[in-house]
Design a protein around this motif. Structure first.
Motif, PDB file in Angstrom:
ATOM      1  N   ARG A 133       0.840  -1.206   0.000  1.00  0.00           N
ATOM      2  CA  ARG A 133       0.000   0.000   0.000  1.00  0.00           C
ATOM      3  C   ARG A 133       0.872   1.251   0.000  1.00  0.00           C
ATOM      4  NH1 ARG A 133      -5.150   1.775   2.015  1.00  0.00           N
ATOM      5  NH2 ARG A 133      -5.154   4.024   1.692  1.00  0.00           N
ATOM      6  N   LYS A 134       1.941   1.247   0.796  1.00  0.00           N
ATOM      7  CA  LYS A 134       2.845   2.399   0.839  1.00  0.00           C
ATOM      8  C   LYS A 134       3.506   2.616  -0.519  1.00  0.00           C
ATOM      9  CE  LYS A 134       5.384   3.307   4.461  1.00  0.00           C
ATOM     10  NZ  LYS A 134       6.344   3.174   5.578  1.00  0.00           N
ATOM     11  N   GLN A 136       2.265   1.654  -3.454  1.00  0.00           N
ATOM     12  CA  GLN A 136       1.246   2.097  -4.404  1.00  0.00           C
ATOM     13  C   GLN A 136       0.905   3.575  -4.213  1.00  0.00           C
ATOM     14  OE1 GLN A 136      -2.787   0.475  -4.110  1.00  0.00           O
ATOM     15  NE2 GLN A 136      -2.824   0.240  -6.343  1.00  0.00           N
ATOM     16  N   THR A 137       0.660   3.975  -2.977  1.00  0.00           N
ATOM     17  CA  THR A 137       0.319   5.385  -2.733  1.00  0.00           C
ATOM     18  C   THR A 137       1.521   6.290  -2.998  1.00  0.00           C
ATOM     19  OG1 THR A 137       0.757   5.081  -0.371  1.00  0.00           O
ATOM     20  CG2 THR A 137      -1.532   4.906  -1.084  1.00  0.00           C
ATOM     21  N   LEU A 140       1.536   7.698  -6.505  1.00  0.00           N
ATOM     22  CA  LEU A 140       0.541   8.699  -6.898  1.00  0.00           C
ATOM     23  C   LEU A 140       1.241  10.032  -7.176  1.00  0.00           C
ATOM     24  CD1 LEU A 140      -2.263   7.884  -4.303  1.00  0.00           C
ATOM     25  CD2 LEU A 140      -2.341   7.443  -6.756  1.00  0.00           C
ATOM     26  N   ARG A 154      -8.057  13.341  -3.244  1.00  0.00           N
ATOM     27  CA  ARG A 154      -8.152  12.407  -2.117  1.00  0.00           C
ATOM     28  C   ARG A 154      -8.246  11.016  -2.707  1.00  0.00           C
ATOM     29  NH1 ARG A 154     -12.521  13.729   2.244  1.00  0.00           N
ATOM     30  NH2 ARG A 154     -11.223  12.300   3.422  1.00  0.00           N
ATOM     31  N   TYR A 155      -7.417  10.119  -2.230  1.00  0.00           N
ATOM     32  CA  TYR A 155      -7.382   8.743  -2.742  1.00  0.00           C
ATOM     33  C   TYR A 155      -7.812   7.819  -1.605  1.00  0.00           C
ATOM     34  CZ  TYR A 155      -5.405   4.537  -4.969  1.00  0.00           C
ATOM     35  OH  TYR A 155      -5.216   3.293  -5.533  1.00  0.00           O
ATOM     36  N   SER A 191      -3.763  -4.349  -7.979  1.00  0.00           N
ATOM     37  CA  SER A 191      -2.778  -3.310  -7.662  1.00  0.00           C
ATOM     38  C   SER A 191      -1.492  -3.505  -8.453  1.00  0.00           C
ATOM     39  CB  SER A 191      -2.482  -3.289  -6.164  1.00  0.00           C
ATOM     40  OG  SER A 191      -1.755  -4.441  -5.786  1.00  0.00           O
TER      41      SER A 191
END
Length: 200
Positions: A133-134, A136-137, A140, A154-155, A191
């Motif tokens: 998750r870290k 992937q974000t 951004l 906002r995601y 993902s």
């Protein structure tokens, strides 16, 4: 001391009703209100022999007074020599009165080991998902300005990992490109595809 309401003779006279208890692998015993053992099945007898003799102290005093005072079953667990037992103590009734307690000891060592193993695997998976998750974000776009335009967002994925992704790309000479990708599916597989799209 007080005489128990049931005796070993009472149990012996009713052994025909207790023979089925010898057929089950759980350790079973019947206790008088004063804690004396009035009956034990063959599995319990074998347990004592394997533990070095009929020393009842190998099993701690697990007779809860609430079994008699509240006439309700009690459940607990205890360990002995690296084995875990689930103990169910239930009142024995005669003419509406509690005259003893039936204790059933079930070996849940393997079940506990499997539970601990699953918990460890689950924790490792959660750690891996958190790291993904870290990553992937972290891919951004930055909240930034391109000329007179300021981009903000906002995601909020519904799961730890998402198949939704977007990016903002400067294309030069007052042009900005924006794309939004929605990969079919959820979780890790979706993902990974979004990261592939991003890199491409």
């Amino acid at each position: 001391g007080m005489e128990p309401l049931i005796s070993k003779q009472d149990i012996a006279q009713n052994m025909t009703h207790l023979e089925w208890v010898d057929a089950i692998p759980d350790l079973v015993r019947i206790l008088a209100p004063d804690g004396r053992v009035l009956f034990e099945n063959q599995a319990m007898t074998r347990f004592h022999q394997e533990m070095g003799g009929p020393d009842r102290k190998m099993i701690p005093d697990l007779l809860d007074a609430a079994v008699f005072s509240e006439a309700s079953p009690i459940r607990t667990e205890f360990c002995i020599r690296r084995k875990v037992y689930s103990v169910s103590t239930s009142p024995v009734f005669a003419d509406g009165a509690v005259i003893g307690a039936l204790q059933i000891f079930r070996d849940i060592t393997l079940q506990n080991e499997l539970t601990l193993s699953l918990e460890k695997s689950k924790q490792r998976l959660e750690n891996d998902l958190h790291l993904a998750r870290k990553i992937q974000t972290g891919m951004l776009p930055q909240k930034t300005k391109y000329g007179p335009l300021t981009f903000d967002y906002r995601y909020l994925p519904t799961e730890e990992l998402s198949g939704d992704f977007f990016d903002i790309l400067p294309l030069g000479e007052d042009k900005v490109g924006l794309y939004i990708a929605d990969v079919v599916g959820h979780g890790v597989s979706a993902s990974i595809l979004t990261m592939f799209v991003r890199q491409t």
